[in-house]
Enzyme design. Sequence first.
Site, PDB file in Angstrom:
ATOM      1  N   GLU A   1       0.815  -1.221   0.000  1.00  0.00           N
ATOM      2  CA  GLU A   1       0.000   0.000   0.000  1.00  0.00           C
ATOM      3  C   GLU A   1       0.848   1.271   0.000  1.00  0.00           C
ATOM      4  OE1 GLU A   1      -0.570  -2.593   1.989  1.00  0.00           O
ATOM      5  OE2 GLU A   1      -2.657  -3.213   1.740  1.00  0.00           O
TER       6      GLU A   1
ATOM      7  N   PHE B   1     -11.187  -7.294  13.903  1.00  0.00           N
ATOM      8  CA  PHE B   1     -10.095  -7.683  13.016  1.00  0.00           C
ATOM      9  C   PHE B   1      -9.838  -6.578  11.981  1.00  0.00           C
ATOM     10  CE2 PHE B   1      -8.628  -9.923   9.102  1.00  0.00           C
ATOM     11  CZ  PHE B   1      -7.367 -10.263   9.579  1.00  0.00           C
ATOM     12  N   GLN B   2      -8.606  -6.153  11.884  1.00  0.00           N
ATOM     13  CA  GLN B   2      -8.170  -5.110  10.953  1.00  0.00           C
ATOM     14  C   GLN B   2      -8.890  -3.781  11.169  1.00  0.00           C
ATOM     15  OE1 GLN B   2      -8.045  -6.895   6.965  1.00  0.00           O
ATOM     16  NE2 GLN B   2      -5.979  -7.609   7.395  1.00  0.00           N
TER      17      GLN B   2
ATOM     18  N   LYS C   1     -17.574  -0.791   6.053  1.00  0.00           N
ATOM     19  CA  LYS C   1     -17.995  -1.889   5.177  1.00  0.00           C
ATOM     20  C   LYS C   1     -19.519  -1.937   5.022  1.00  0.00           C
ATOM     21  CE  LYS C   1     -16.897  -6.650   4.056  1.00  0.00           C
ATOM     22  NZ  LYS C   1     -16.075  -7.817   4.403  1.00  0.00           N
TER      23      LYS C   1
ATOM     24  N   MET D   1      23.931   9.831   1.834  1.00  0.00           N
ATOM     25  CA  MET D   1      23.853  11.159   2.441  1.00  0.00           C
ATOM     26  C   MET D   1      24.218  11.108   3.920  1.00  0.00           C
ATOM     27  SD  MET D   1      23.467  14.280   1.788  1.00  0.00           S
ATOM     28  CE  MET D   1      22.421  14.833   0.439  1.00  0.00           C
TER      29      MET D   1
END
Lengths: 566, 190
Positions: free
Chosen positions: A52, A114-115, A164, A477
């Site tokens: 993602e 969940f999630q 959802k 760097m």
Amino acid sequence: MEKITGAEALMKALIAEGVDTIFGYPGGTIMPAFDALYDYTDRINHVLVRHEQGAVHAAQGYARTSGRTGVCLVTSGPGATNTITGIADAMMDSTPLVVIAGQVAIGMLGTDAFQEVDLVGITQPITKWSYQIRRAEDVAWAVSRAFYIARSGRPGPVVLDFAKNAQNELTEFAPEQIDFVRSYLAFPEPDPGKLKEAAEIINGAEKPLMLVGQGVELGGAREELISLVEKADIPMGSTLLGLSSVPSSHRLNMGMLGMHGNIAPNVKTNECDVLIAVGMRFDDRVTGALAKYAPQAKIVHLDIDFSEFNKNVKADLCVLGNCKETLRLIGEQVKPARHTEWVESFRPYAEKEMEEVIKEELNPGGEKLRMGEVVRAVSDAAGPEAVLVTDVGQNQMSAARYFRYEYPRSIVTSGGLGTMGFGLPAAIGASFGAPHRPVCVFMGDGGFQMNIQELGTIMEQKAPVKMILLNNNFLGMVRQWQELFCNKRYSFTPMVNPDYLEIAKAYGIPARRVATHSELAGAVAEMIACQGPFLLEACVEEEAHVMPMTPPGGAVDMIMTSKDDK
Amino acid sequence: MDSEKKLYTVIVHSEHRAGLLSMVTAVFTRRMLSIESINASASSIPGLHKYTMTTITDKETIEIVTAQIRKKIDVVNAQYFTDDEIYQLEIALYKVKTSVIESTPEISGLIRKSGARIVEVNPVYCIVEMHGRSEEISLLYNELRPYECVIQFVRSGRVALTKDNTERTSEFLENHEALRCRRKAESNKN
């Protein structure tokens, strides 16, 4: 009216906003949206990323090159949190994004389902707006408002946390067209008195200097800017993100500002009598020590975001407005002027930089390749249409310095947040945002590996991204700072690297390694001639420095041109 | 001097929407500025909520903090004030032991002198209610404390009105609406 699911309403609302490309990754709570998407693939091109974070950086690259709003579609929980870095990056760099994430059904909110993650809570400080869609009937309003907020005013990211149940519920759908939010002055009207005062200050200037930021790109104000600086004969320096606001070749363009910018505009910042900053925010990487920043100059600050005024540098005059409007209106009131001696006075500094830094970088005496020569070779071969994408670090500064810019929206880089791993996915997005322009991404061996999984996306999409890996086997760097300021104590900066050609091979991406000056031009030509993606690994000098450099905390005109200068 | 720290009152008008308050307080959190008091309630403008917050900081910081709050979507206005620019009020309740009030006549005197009133009396405790400026409320508490008679004490956040002749938030909304109409008319003309 026929009822459709909230998920399908989302597809219709996206289409109503003109969206044709989105970057995403499916998962449990966003499944209804992906199910709806299945019937809309003829109108919406969904690019499946491999992580993602890749989706959000790709959306950024898309937005920065196309001028449109980048869109991501991800699931809740880890899918959503994986987008956080990109959202924060887009907030810092004013990139219009709409990130749509799934969320558990509202009945399960707060139960550690969940999630489940409190995405609105997490993203409020790093977005322009973060909103939870809890009912299907809110989809049209929320999506329209999200796009309006993301793209208007000073652009930025918006998060839609799409429960959802709202995706599954049925609703009637009619697209909304939000173009007004009463609390939000997207395009403030410039104050005529301030415009006049700005013009008077410019008219009175003998040694004016214009600082150009990304606001000029975002406002589409190139023409207005050039017309003003040419009329009043004002030399310019630009920020990293503003580099393609004006062609590199313009006679008044004196180059890049800041820590690794060009000597002339940095030194002249502390010599000018009037400093006009437009669409920039006086980042610490531009100003160096604030107490020693342009104390002699009268400062005029033009910006669309009032909260930038007097945040870092106190201005004598702040002009609020869209710079396309303010630059035009000020331009109408400035008198034609010539500052020949002042403009000429930049030249010795440019010559000094050429002698002490650039010559060696472009035509190194040693055997090893230097980053600058690779960048310039690619820039020359790719032509003026090319879009530069960078990762972060030495590769970024070298690319920014040695690439040549002709057209607007030619540089995509993570400026404010400095996100390593940004380059590769951003380049994928750029190739969709500017499909007819060559996209060249420069990365170091550190940053490349931070989102290396996106080679899978490149493979699948056949995205014609020219990847140039500037491999010095170091986190370059940080290594440079360790050498300069930590007595060469290379704490965890040497990199043990894989065989990158083998990795490219596994993804079916043509690749070539180059390590000598003589091979460089041929290798670059091969890469540019290749129709699809290509990985060019340039083995560069391991312990080289990006110069010039204003040491951290130093004054803007305190500039090192070599590591021995400190 | 701009770097001198003092108490500032920040007045914010925002849409009445979930999560707005945490967006506003997050601007303080980012700089680890602690909020001394906070009051949130409906404002006189339909649909808008008003937060009155106090914090101790310097002028330079409060100016940036206020601008960063004002910039938030759905925040209509945010302004900061020093104490001389506002009329302010707090409410406090003191639960005081009845036995001590009965045995110590000075306590009734203190309560009367401060303008507070007793709103509940039972054999165990009395409840004293007071409204006034922050320092008046603290004063009464500090005067009662030596008698070890205060069982509970609570004070509200500060509420404040500005000394302006107009409500700037309403003006902002009117001006913004007018700008919208003007722009619409212009775009129709074109």
